[in-house]
Design an enzyme around this catalytic site. Sequence first.
Site, PDB file in Angstrom:
ATOM      1  N   ASP A  96      -4.927   7.163  -6.856  1.00  0.00           N
ATOM      2  CA  ASP A  96      -3.857   7.778  -6.052  1.00  0.00           C
ATOM      3  C   ASP A  96      -4.343   9.074  -5.421  1.00  0.00           C
ATOM      4  O   ASP A  96      -3.989   9.408  -4.274  1.00  0.00           O
ATOM      5  CB  ASP A  96      -2.631   8.053  -6.924  1.00  0.00           C
ATOM      6  CG  ASP A  96      -1.945   6.769  -7.383  1.00  0.00           C
ATOM      7  OD1 ASP A  96      -2.219   5.710  -6.777  1.00  0.00           O
ATOM      8  OD2 ASP A  96      -1.138   6.830  -8.330  1.00  0.00           O
ATOM      9  N   ASN A 139     -10.310   2.004  -8.769  1.00  0.00           N
ATOM     10  CA  ASN A 139      -9.147   1.998  -9.674  1.00  0.00           C
ATOM     11  C   ASN A 139      -9.548   1.514 -11.063  1.00  0.00           C
ATOM     12  O   ASN A 139      -9.138   2.088 -12.079  1.00  0.00           O
ATOM     13  CB  ASN A 139      -8.042   1.102  -9.113  1.00  0.00           C
ATOM     14  CG  ASN A 139      -7.105   1.851  -8.187  1.00  0.00           C
ATOM     15  OD1 ASN A 139      -7.002   3.077  -8.260  1.00  0.00           O
ATOM     16  ND2 ASN A 139      -6.433   1.134  -7.304  1.00  0.00           N
ATOM     17  N   GLU A 141      -4.342   0.272  -0.129  1.00  0.00           N
ATOM     18  CA  GLU A 141      -5.335   1.163   0.465  1.00  0.00           C
ATOM     19  C   GLU A 141      -5.451   0.972   1.964  1.00  0.00           C
ATOM     20  O   GLU A 141      -6.435   1.358   2.593  1.00  0.00           O
ATOM     21  CB  GLU A 141      -6.704   0.922  -0.185  1.00  0.00           C
ATOM     22  CG  GLU A 141      -7.314  -0.462   0.061  1.00  0.00           C
ATOM     23  CD  GLU A 141      -6.871  -1.503  -0.959  1.00  0.00           C
ATOM     24  OE1 GLU A 141      -7.569  -2.503  -1.110  1.00  0.00           O
ATOM     25  OE2 GLU A 141      -5.807  -1.287  -1.599  1.00  0.00           O
ATOM     26  N   ASP A 153      -9.066   0.327   6.060  1.00  0.00           N
ATOM     27  CA  ASP A 153      -8.959  -0.076   4.660  1.00  0.00           C
ATOM     28  C   ASP A 153     -10.079   0.624   3.879  1.00  0.00           C
ATOM     29  O   ASP A 153     -11.228   0.698   4.341  1.00  0.00           O
ATOM     30  CB  ASP A 153      -9.100  -1.602   4.528  1.00  0.00           C
ATOM     31  CG  ASP A 153      -8.873  -2.057   3.099  1.00  0.00           C
ATOM     32  OD1 ASP A 153      -7.724  -2.373   2.759  1.00  0.00           O
ATOM     33  OD2 ASP A 153      -9.871  -2.100   2.333  1.00  0.00           O
TER      34      ASP A 153
END
Length: 506
Positions: free
Chosen positions: A397, A388, A423, A380
């Site tokens: 992204d 973000n 993620e 992760d």
Amino acid sequence: RDVPGARLLTLLLAAICEWTLAAALEAAVVETQAKIFFSQVEYLGAVSAAPLMLLFILAYIRSLPNLPRGFLIGLWGIPVLILGLVWTNPWHGLVWPGFSEGDRAANVLIYHHGPAFWLMVGYIYLLFFFILLILVHQYLWSSYASRVQIGVMLLGSIFSLGAALVYVLNLNPVPGLDWSPVGAAASALILAWSVFRLGLFDLVPVARDKVLEQLQDGVVVIDVEGRILDINQTARRLLGFPAHFSRGAAPGQPMRAGIQALREKAQHGPVELLIDPDQPCYIELQMSTLYGSPGTPAGSLLILRDVTRNKMAELGLQQMNFHLKEQIKEINRLQVQLREQATHDALTGLYNRRYLDETLAFELEQARKDGYPVSVLMLDIDHFKVVNDRFGHPFGDHILQGVGQMLHQYIRVSDVVCRLGGEEFIVVMPHMAPKAAFQRADWLRRECERLVFYCEDLPVSVTLSGGVAAFPQHGDSTEELLRLSDRALYQAKSQGRNRIVLPRAI
């Protein structure tokens, strides 16, 4: 031999020969089983004679090419069925339910007839009815020369039919004595006599205007000097000759040159030509040499068949076939794309959760059979929500794609890396023990630390947290391994992130 009907007549006479030979052997032997055997052999010629006779008559009157394929299949269906029943009669008795001894002096075995025999009789008489009907019609509408030949064939058919009636209706003085082969032999002799004495296969004069002018094919007869001796209406139309141009007329230089060009193109065999490009007209051209005295060429016969409709249909099919192939290519491309979309993550190009479930289940099944370990690493990206929120989802992204590319680049060929969503990533590592998997995972974590992403010239780095679970040490099912690796990942997060956790039991 090349005359229409000659080969069928040969087969018909061969069937009659086989029939009469088997009948003679059946009459000669004494034992019951031997008589039954030769009777079974007899049926090969007996059931074939009537269909062959009908086909020969149709070929002789030039009607055979017009027969549909279904008619020919039906014509031979019952004979094949009868032959099968004859040779399997001991099991069902449909042809001969029983046998009894006849006149000893005549050495006759009486055959009791079952429903299959009467089916054969009805079928043969039906065929003879059509044969007689065709011959009578041809006799009434033919010229005198043809009537003699057709009358002889009619007489031969009546002989064969009469002999069969004597046996079927029990009109013979010796019960059980079959006169059918005798009648068939008489018919064969009559047909042979008509071939050698009456010129059965010689050309029969036919009114030209009733045949040549009504032909769908063009016909041109040319002498050795290139003069047109005969030409029908279809040929005049196809070649563009004037409608008033008649046989025997001297063609002009363009016509003579055109005919000569056709002769040269057809001298090596049939050829297909386009004779009018403006209004597409295709013809199939064949040429035969005509002989006068033996060995002396007297001219040429040109046959022109209008194949425009077939050619246009063929060209249309070729075009449709081309478009169809293109459509198939597109469909195959779309199918590949759909398969990719069904098993791959659209953003990173890695495998997705669906593929993971199928692959991990299969891998665990193989591991149980072969006894090797399988490690599962769940990863992760740390603080990805902050990335973000700060830099925006497009940059997030971009980071996901970079991390996914790094994982795909550094795993083994046998490993499988998937994106679970968000993620989170999963790496399945067959043939890798837990401690080795832990070391490999920690190396991947350090490689991720080295990655640098730029957002408007601002460098950004991310770290990974991960958890390892292994088969069979930690679990033996897909659900259990995913649950345990997720729990180990949670421990890595709670211990400060940027680390890999391996359960302490190992």
